[in-house]
Write a protein that holds these residues in place. Sequence first.
Motif, PDB file in Angstrom:
ATOM      1  N   MET A 119       0.876  -1.181   0.000  1.00 29.10           N
ATOM      2  CA  MET A 119       0.000   0.000   0.000  1.00 29.10           C
ATOM      3  C   MET A 119       0.907   1.222   0.000  1.00 29.10           C
ATOM      4  N   THR A 120       1.127   1.765  -1.163  1.00 28.72           N
ATOM      5  CA  THR A 120       2.097   2.848  -1.288  1.00 28.72           C
ATOM      6  C   THR A 120       1.520   4.171  -0.834  1.00 28.72           C
ATOM      7  N   ASP A 121       2.358   4.956  -0.170  1.00 32.97           N
ATOM      8  CA  ASP A 121       1.918   6.267   0.320  1.00 32.97           C
ATOM      9  C   ASP A 121       2.393   7.329  -0.664  1.00 32.97           C
ATOM     10  N   HIS A 122       1.508   7.753  -1.551  1.00 33.68           N
ATOM     11  CA  HIS A 122       1.867   8.712  -2.589  1.00 33.68           C
ATOM     12  C   HIS A 122       2.014  10.108  -1.990  1.00 33.68           C
ATOM     13  N   THR A 123       2.795  10.929  -2.633  1.00 36.43           N
ATOM     14  CA  THR A 123       2.868  12.330  -2.238  1.00 36.43           C
ATOM     15  C   THR A 123       1.684  13.064  -2.832  1.00 36.43           C
ATOM     16  N   GLU A 124       1.494  14.269  -2.380  1.00 36.83           N
ATOM     17  CA  GLU A 124       0.356  15.053  -2.869  1.00 36.83           C
ATOM     18  C   GLU A 124       0.471  15.268  -4.371  1.00 36.83           C
ATOM     19  N   ALA A 125       1.686  15.413  -4.887  1.00 33.75           N
ATOM     20  CA  ALA A 125       1.864  15.637  -6.311  1.00 33.75           C
ATOM     21  C   ALA A 125       1.520  14.402  -7.114  1.00 33.75           C
ATOM     22  N   ASP A 126       1.680  13.199  -6.500  1.00 31.63           N
ATOM     23  CA  ASP A 126       1.426  11.962  -7.215  1.00 31.63           C
ATOM     24  C   ASP A 126      -0.056  11.647  -7.309  1.00 31.63           C
ATOM     25  N   ALA A 127      -0.834  12.144  -6.361  1.00 30.38           N
ATOM     26  CA  ALA A 127      -2.246  11.775  -6.277  1.00 30.38           C
ATOM     27  C   ALA A 127      -3.080  12.613  -7.228  1.00 30.38           C
ATOM     28  N   SER A 128      -4.299  12.087  -7.519  1.00 33.02           N
ATOM     29  CA  SER A 128      -5.249  12.869  -8.292  1.00 33.02           C
ATOM     30  C   SER A 128      -5.641  14.090  -7.486  1.00 33.02           C
ATOM     31  N   PRO A 129      -5.871  15.229  -8.148  1.00 35.84           N
ATOM     32  CA  PRO A 129      -6.219  16.440  -7.402  1.00 35.84           C
ATOM     33  C   PRO A 129      -7.481  16.222  -6.583  1.00 35.84           C
ATOM     34  N   ALA A 130      -7.395  16.578  -5.313  1.00 31.28           N
ATOM     35  CA  ALA A 130      -8.560  16.429  -4.444  1.00 31.28           C
ATOM     36  C   ALA A 130      -9.469  17.628  -4.601  1.00 31.28           C
ATOM     37  N   PRO A 131     -10.798  17.411  -4.513  1.00 33.34           N
ATOM     38  CA  PRO A 131     -11.714  18.544  -4.600  1.00 33.34           C
ATOM     39  C   PRO A 131     -11.498  19.490  -3.432  1.00 33.34           C
ATOM     40  N   ILE A 179     -15.247  11.048  20.643  1.00 29.52           N
ATOM     41  CA  ILE A 179     -15.296  11.877  19.437  1.00 29.52           C
ATOM     42  C   ILE A 179     -13.946  11.903  18.734  1.00 29.52           C
ATOM     43  N   THR A 180     -12.880  12.101  19.484  1.00 27.99           N
ATOM     44  CA  THR A 180     -11.563  12.162  18.834  1.00 27.99           C
ATOM     45  C   THR A 180     -11.170  10.807  18.259  1.00 27.99           C
ATOM     46  N   LEU A 181     -11.612   9.711  18.881  1.00 31.71           N
ATOM     47  CA  LEU A 181     -11.343   8.388  18.306  1.00 31.71           C
ATOM     48  C   LEU A 181     -12.030   8.246  16.951  1.00 31.71           C
ATOM     49  N   LEU A 182     -13.287   8.654  16.875  1.00 33.63           N
ATOM     50  CA  LEU A 182     -14.011   8.568  15.602  1.00 33.63           C
ATOM     51  C   LEU A 182     -13.385   9.477  14.553  1.00 33.63           C
ATOM     52  N   GLN A 183     -12.922  10.643  14.964  1.00 35.11           N
ATOM     53  CA  GLN A 183     -12.228  11.535  14.036  1.00 35.11           C
ATOM     54  C   GLN A 183     -10.924  10.892  13.546  1.00 35.11           C
ATOM     55  N   ASP A 184     -10.177  10.299  14.467  1.00 30.02           N
ATOM     56  CA  ASP A 184      -8.911   9.664  14.094  1.00 30.02           C
ATOM     57  C   ASP A 184      -9.136   8.471  13.175  1.00 30.02           C
ATOM     58  N   TRP A 185     -10.124   7.666  13.499  1.00 26.28           N
ATOM     59  CA  TRP A 185     -10.430   6.524  12.636  1.00 26.28           C
ATOM     60  C   TRP A 185     -10.854   6.993  11.243  1.00 26.28           C
ATOM     61  N   SER A 186     -11.662   8.034  11.180  1.00 24.91           N
ATOM     62  CA  SER A 186     -12.132   8.532   9.879  1.00 24.91           C
ATOM     63  C   SER A 186     -10.972   9.085   9.051  1.00 24.91           C
ATOM     64  N   TYR A 187     -10.081   9.822   9.718  1.00 22.66           N
ATOM     65  CA  TYR A 187      -8.902  10.348   9.026  1.00 22.66           C
ATOM     66  C   TYR A 187      -8.061   9.206   8.466  1.00 22.66           C
ATOM     67  N   ALA A 188      -7.778   8.202   9.304  1.00 17.81           N
ATOM     68  CA  ALA A 188      -6.959   7.082   8.864  1.00 17.81           C
ATOM     69  C   ALA A 188      -7.667   6.285   7.771  1.00 17.81           C
ATOM     70  N   ALA A 189      -8.983   6.067   7.921  1.00 15.70           N
ATOM     71  CA  ALA A 189      -9.737   5.307   6.923  1.00 15.70           C
ATOM     72  C   ALA A 189      -9.746   6.009   5.576  1.00 15.70           C
ATOM     73  N   SER A 190      -9.803   7.355   5.593  1.00 18.26           N
ATOM     74  CA  SER A 190      -9.802   8.102   4.334  1.00 18.26           C
ATOM     75  C   SER A 190      -8.490   7.933   3.589  1.00 18.26           C
ATOM     76  N   ARG A 191      -7.415   7.632   4.293  1.00 15.42           N
ATOM     77  CA  ARG A 191      -6.121   7.362   3.659  1.00 15.42           C
ATOM     78  C   ARG A 191      -6.025   5.898   3.229  1.00 15.42           C
ATOM     79  N   LEU A 192      -6.339   4.983   4.132  1.00 16.89           N
ATOM     80  CA  LEU A 192      -6.170   3.562   3.857  1.00 16.89           C
ATOM     81  C   LEU A 192      -7.022   3.102   2.678  1.00 16.89           C
ATOM     82  N   THR A 193      -8.240   3.619   2.563  1.00 22.38           N
ATOM     83  CA  THR A 193      -9.113   3.204   1.460  1.00 22.38           C
ATOM     84  C   THR A 193      -8.636   3.714   0.112  1.00 22.38           C
ATOM     85  N   GLN A 194      -7.711   4.661   0.116  1.00 22.01           N
ATOM     86  CA  GLN A 194      -7.158   5.175  -1.136  1.00 22.01           C
ATOM     87  C   GLN A 194      -5.814   4.529  -1.478  1.00 22.01           C
ATOM     88  N   GLY A 195      -5.421   3.506  -0.726  1.00 21.61           N
ATOM     89  CA  GLY A 195      -4.159   2.841  -0.993  1.00 21.61           C
ATOM     90  C   GLY A 195      -2.977   3.536  -0.375  1.00 21.61           C
TER      91      GLY A 195
END
Length: 435
Positions: free
Chosen positions: A1-13, A104-120
């Motif tokens: 699961m490669t961690d791309h840089t911002e320049a490598d990724a598709s532009p985010a909205p 609340i902070t756990l759910l925020q942390d999980w959501s942040y991490a999930a938004s990365r992991l689901t994108q590879g």
Amino acid sequence: MTDHTEADASPAPSIEVPASVPTGLSRRGLLGLALGGGAAGLAIGVGTGLAGGIAIGRERERGESGEPFAFFGPHQAGITTPVQDHLHFASFDMMPRTDRDDLITLLQDWSYAASRLTQGLEVSATGAVGGDARTPPDDTGEAQGLSASGLTITIGFGPTLFENEDGDRFGIASRRPVGLERLPSFLGDDLNPDLSDGDLCIQACADDPQVAVHAIRNLSRIAFGRARLRWSQLGFGRTSRTTADQATPRNLFGYKDGTANILASDSGALDDHVWVAASDEPAWLRGGSYLVARKIAMIVETWDRVRLEEQNRIIGRDKGEGAPLSGGDEFHEPDFASDAIHQDSHVRLAHPGQNDGVRILRRGYNYVDGNNSLGRLDAGLFFLSYQRDPARYISLQRKLSTDLMNEYIRHVGSGVWAIPAGAAAGSYAGAELFA
């Protein structure tokens, strides 16, 4: 699961991140990576942001494009998403002396991490090898070089999150859905409390088992000090389909499973049977659903000695083609007026036409957990279903009390969770509950 840089990724909205939502992991989340499992570090940049290098808020179908599924959207991914081949399901309990802010902070942390992991991507920008070599790495690293593999992460809230023997720990008891209660006992239940229930759940599904395991492993580390893993289950060989182009899979009894499942393309059925409607209560759960998980042990050695004609009679379908015994092909509507289908066969008792129209969306998986103390396979079905109201599942399960198949199965684990609607870009799973 490669961690791309911002320049490598598709532009985010472009998104507006609410001031109350962190743009990276909280201090507790960073501490979890440092201490959880003894293998993490503090090298996550808090300024990477929910949008940093991640494609956000774009619902995408894998297949034609091969692109990953977005974590953010109107509904959580992992429900109508085309069923992946592998599952890692985990149930968590909040730790003693945690408070509302911890949750609340756990759910925020999980959501942040999930938004990365689901994108590879890895769990942080520095990942497994990009941080300070004198500290444990942020990411466990076993998914390096792997794609997202269709990973979806789905988060749910159990009845005990709202109130347990310690009372209203998080100030949300008044917002508990009326129907969100521990499932009642059913005839034949042999439930293991160590395989049941939980304050929170995470369903991680992927086409690569290592990707699903990597997700749960890292989300568990992030939860360190706030929530502990109660129980978990690995699954393989999906036993349902959610799109018409998926072939109907087979369970460990060798029969096609989920022939009549609700499909993602049937928006009317989803609105009627799966999604909590705008008219339903509570308001914070509208657009979400309810998840029932049941670990069903199959006594496969006994089943394997049953004559084929008897197996067919028990199920009510032909083992080869999956056609109902009343005739036709797999997708032919069973003729329950025919004597060919036994009155206590599984297909008759489970059919909506025999259950006041009750339908559920299934996402089950086979499991094999080695051998039991008797030297038999510890194997079966990890049943997952989504429905608009848990009462619908309860009604269906009670109807199955006379199912001929009950001689060959035992329900050993159980749980129910409210699944909030998908998070808006820049927010987090379940934010409406705390609004």
